[in-house]
Design an enzyme around this catalytic site. Structure first.
Site, PDB file in Angstrom:
ATOM      1  N   LEU A 139     -14.181  -6.439  -7.750  1.00 19.42           N
ATOM      2  CA  LEU A 139     -13.851  -7.763  -8.305  1.00 19.42           C
ATOM      3  C   LEU A 139     -12.543  -8.275  -7.710  1.00 19.42           C
ATOM      4  CD1 LEU A 139     -14.873  -6.887 -11.963  1.00 19.42           C
ATOM      5  CD2 LEU A 139     -16.187  -8.241 -10.315  1.00 19.42           C
ATOM      6  N   GLY A 140     -12.369  -8.064  -6.428  1.00 19.83           N
ATOM      7  CA  GLY A 140     -11.259  -8.699  -5.723  1.00 19.83           C
ATOM      8  C   GLY A 140     -11.522 -10.197  -5.624  1.00 19.83           C
ATOM      9  N   VAL A 190     -16.825  -4.278  -2.087  1.00 18.53           N
ATOM     10  CA  VAL A 190     -15.671  -3.369  -1.994  1.00 18.53           C
ATOM     11  C   VAL A 190     -15.223  -3.271  -0.539  1.00 18.53           C
ATOM     12  CG1 VAL A 190     -16.489  -2.066  -3.992  1.00 18.53           C
ATOM     13  CG2 VAL A 190     -17.106  -1.302  -1.687  1.00 18.53           C
ATOM     14  N   PRO A 191     -14.021  -2.758  -0.287  1.00 17.96           N
ATOM     15  CA  PRO A 191     -13.545  -2.670   1.106  1.00 17.96           C
ATOM     16  C   PRO A 191     -14.498  -1.841   1.971  1.00 17.96           C
ATOM     17  CG  PRO A 191     -11.743  -2.276  -0.427  1.00 17.96           C
ATOM     18  CD  PRO A 191     -12.994  -2.312  -1.240  1.00 17.96           C
ATOM     19  N   SER A 210     -19.041 -14.989   4.959  1.00 14.47           N
ATOM     20  CA  SER A 210     -17.938 -15.717   5.590  1.00 14.47           C
ATOM     21  C   SER A 210     -17.622 -16.973   4.806  1.00 14.47           C
ATOM     22  CB  SER A 210     -18.297 -16.083   7.031  1.00 14.47           C
ATOM     23  OG  SER A 210     -17.224 -16.793   7.636  1.00 14.47           O
ATOM     24  N   LYS A 250     -22.403 -10.888  11.552  1.00 14.68           N
ATOM     25  CA  LYS A 250     -21.055 -11.155  11.012  1.00 14.68           C
ATOM     26  C   LYS A 250     -19.973 -10.601  11.939  1.00 14.68           C
ATOM     27  CE  LYS A 250     -17.930 -12.400   7.947  1.00 14.68           C
ATOM     28  NZ  LYS A 250     -16.797 -11.533   8.052  1.00 14.68           N
ATOM     29  N   ASN A 266     -17.021 -12.838  13.718  1.00 11.97           N
ATOM     30  CA  ASN A 266     -15.577 -12.605  13.660  1.00 11.97           C
ATOM     31  C   ASN A 266     -14.968 -12.522  15.056  1.00 11.97           C
ATOM     32  OD1 ASN A 266     -16.116 -12.460  10.946  1.00 11.97           O
ATOM     33  ND2 ASN A 266     -14.748 -10.712  10.593  1.00 11.97           N
ATOM     34  N   GLU A 310     -14.513 -15.911  16.050  1.00  6.77           N
ATOM     35  CA  GLU A 310     -13.404 -16.457  15.243  1.00  6.77           C
ATOM     36  C   GLU A 310     -12.050 -16.153  15.894  1.00  6.77           C
ATOM     37  OE1 GLU A 310     -13.561 -15.471  10.897  1.00  6.77           O
ATOM     38  OE2 GLU A 310     -11.631 -14.523  11.339  1.00  6.77           O
TER      39      GLU A 310
END
Lengths: 298, 298, 298, 298
Positions: free
Chosen positions: D8-9, D67-68, D118, D169, D173, D176
């Site tokens: 829940l970041g 999560v990370p 994203s 993804k 990046n 990006e």
């Protein structure tokens, strides 16, 4: 307000139409009679020569040049010059080199605005982004025209003194080259990658909320839609390069590192020529390692 | 001293000949019988299998592997393993990945030396540059062999512990790619430039005293001499790339910027494939500027 | 043969000494009296002005200019001009832009040879590499002087017509930038890599037989020997850049991709300035990802 | 529909809120109790452990991991595993490496969807772009949740089988990085250029109709608005780099040239370290030209 428009190519016609649509008057001229006829159909008054444009505009003339960068701008200015005074304003909306614009601003009696114009054909409905350099008074005076041609008041601004409009446009184009090549690298990796992907779907998904969404990415989506996910018979040949070259030249003079912009430009050059450097590398591998030399026609 | 040499390709034969010439004994093996015969002609004792090589070497075996990097090294080690003890020394003179060498050094009972070997065919007369990793004792023990194979005592050195020899060789090759491409860019510019130049004469003049003189530049001179100033039918196709790829991978892990080495590697990739990125750029110029799209077959 | 030498800096003195050593006569001039005295000690006749040099040379004057590129060359030519005729030969041995050399060749009555000179201080003993452009007759006439100054007959050659000598030297220097940076990347990776290496030993091992051996690599070895394997207090600041800039400018005009040369030049620029581009990237990461912004003084 | 949300970041909370807003039920868990409380305030049911989440979801569980990347994903799967069956669907919405996702999809009994996400904080109102890999059935089943989290139906799509979501993804990046650096180069040139420009005004003008308009350019505009045209005290230090590194690693494996993406990544590395390569170049200029060496502290 009354505006003379010189040069009725694709971009010039959009200027004519948007200025007319905003309720202004246009006197249009081009050496191509068909282009003049198109402008007339759109509601513009037309002229048979640059002198006639000047005559039609009366006092405080406002002239928008939309001719190819280079000699055509000087030729147009030569013809206009006898008719111009300090009360007049000339806008160069083309892709002139900023140093030419500085020179022209100094030479002409009129106030001279160099106007970088970006947006492409979508500008017909949406309007353009206009980056303008030159005297503040002249910029303020032409504001109604800029409001009409640009996407709106936020779509045009005075960057600074003479040359700054085309300077900012030059750098815009340098960045444009790099953005195109960056998207290209990403799609090339996806195309050659581990998954069999629908690149139109990838571009569409990205365009809806991803960090790299942009107008150029919408054009990628459109390209894959129209050409197919493998780009069909589109060739490995990228034309153009003048504004990118100017950007790198200016970066060299200012000693600013621009490796991505340079590389994007170099890719264009590379797409158009034999790569002698790689042929030599091929041969050198024989020299030190007796690796077989690939020959043309192998 | 007695040395087993496994792998009698071009490089392996040079090892055999130089070690023999220095007055040592060689037991040679290769799966290719013709290669074994060549070694025999040069004065080497030969063997029919790796086991037989091991048997011929007696106590304190010294074995030089000169087989292709990868599975062939592991296969040779598998066969040798039952015959090896802590008193023996195995040298891998090939282009193995340094992490494989670390793994092999840990696995084998013998002392294991990873030996990066550079120099190409000129090494036959001149000797090689040997970059060696592994235990100090083993390096000292094999010094007479290294003296023979290298250009001399300055042509070999212990870089550090296991893996360091192949690590330094990996980076050597990454630099090699960049040097080749750097010379290539210079000669490409001269070839496409304002003067009609004799590139062999340019290379020769540079090789006699200029800052950029080098062995690779001597190979350029030779290439122009043999192929002509326009490189004749040498193709734009550069093979190879594994050690350069490893170099860039390691740079990524260590977060070291290596733009020139990466670019030189990317040029090799580019010489071998269709450039989708540029095809997309070609098409995008239509999207925003209605520039004509170049098509295959145009 | 008699040679006037104008400009007695480090390179000019070497020209004086090598020409004298070959048995020719030299008339030397510099605005720095101490430099003139040094030339006199070496055995040269000296002069107090350019006019006096000209007067001392009699008919069929041969003058070697070794002054800083730019205005100093034009100033020297201005002074010499009244004394020159078609029978005379002027050599510009400095790093002039090739277009300046073409212009000067057209302007002067004398035969004009543009001579790219490479080799650095080692040239004192070894001689230089001389890349020469201009009339064939004049080149042939000066051959004894070129033999003396160069490493020998193979160390000088006529590249082509006026400007071609400095053109080839310009490209030489562009390549030089890329070679230096390529070696730098390799040593940076080794320095930051997995092993604790003695970089002088690495360079020495490479210089003895490896593919990438070169004079620049010998200078790397010397640098590590003198500064230590971590280069001590040598700063991240690379000065210079004019000839590299010219090389990239010419590549842009010829539409030749030179990504490595450009990148090597950009590294020099980057070593000398704040990188605004990266500061913006730092800030953008907050914009889309709320990543913390690194601030100066953090 | 009922959805378990693990993690829940900032991003996880947005998933919770958007799913709730679309009328679905959420069971939320995080090891940080404050984050759990925030989710509860938003209307989510909460749990004290992953097992409790699983228990709360009943049959046909749908779980979204936010999560990370890395061990945290495996740890969450370890806890969930005993509760999962083939009727359940697990979504990994984080930045996992695609090969990890393939491995996890094979290991778990549930259907596994790898979901590249994203959009950054703007996603709270606008929604995200979701690139999803994995079984078609599972993708279809979760469509209502994806509709809620994405910008809408066009903001999510199934790219292909397992791993393809995170693969796309990853490349996103990489692109990006290059886009950020391309804009950065342009603004650096303008900042160091001939005119004294208001870079916020430049960005705003470009964002209104220019070819290079984009969301990242809007973030540039915002950055100049908030930090000033010279970016104030924003440091030359760009953190991050894992997904860009993966992109270049994959390009190396597929032998696809990605010079711009690599260079953008190298700029990040360069912003964070001493540049040994340039220090060596500095020193080499002394070696061949006796140019003064810049020293630290000069």
């Amino acid at each position: 307000m009354q505006l003379g428009v010189i040069g009725l190519g694709r971009m010039g016609q959009i200027v004519v139409e948007r200025v007319l649509a905003a309720g202004h008057d246009v006197v249009a001229f081009d050496i191509d009679e068909a282009a003049v006829a198109t402008a007339a159909d759109a509601g513009a008054e037309t002229a048979d020569s640059l002198s006639e444009v000047a005559d039609s505009l009366g006092e405080e003339k406002h002239v928008w040049l939309m001719v190819p960068a280079g000699d055509a701008v000087d030729a147009a200015l030569d013809d206009l010059e006898p008719h111009l005074s300090a009360d007049d304003v000339v806008v160069d909306g083309g892709n002139s080199h900023f140093e030419d614009s500085v020179r022209r601003a100094e030479r002409t009696d009129a106030a001279y605005l160099d106007c970088g114009t970006s947006g492409g054909p979508a500008g017909a409905e949406l309007g353009f982004s206009l980056m303008i350099g030159g005297p503040e008074d002249a910029y303020a005076e032409l504001a109604p025209v800029f409001d009409a041609v640009a996407t709106g008041p936020d779509g045009h601004d005075r960057m600074g003194p003479s040359g700054s409009g085309h300077y900012v446009k030059m750098v815009h184009n340098g960045v444009e080259y790099a953005l195109m090549q960056a998207y290209g690298e990403g799609f090339e990796l996806l195309h050659e990658g581990r998954y069999d992907l629908d690149l139109e779907a990838v571009a569409r998904t990205w365009n809806n909320g991803a960090v790299i969404r942009s107008w150029l990415l919408e054009l990628c989506e459109e390209a894959f839609h129209e050409e197919g996910t493998d780009l069909g018979d589109v060739a490995d040949h990228v034309a153009g390069g003048s504004t990118g070259t100017w950007t790198v030249q200016e970066a060299l003079e200012r000693e600013v590192p621009v490796p991505l912009i340079h590389q994007a430009l170099a890719e264009r050059f590379a797409s158009r020529r034999d790569r002698f450097s790689r042929r030599l590398a091929n041969r050198l591998r024989y020299g030190f390692g007796r690796h077989e030399v690939a020959r043309r026609g192998d």
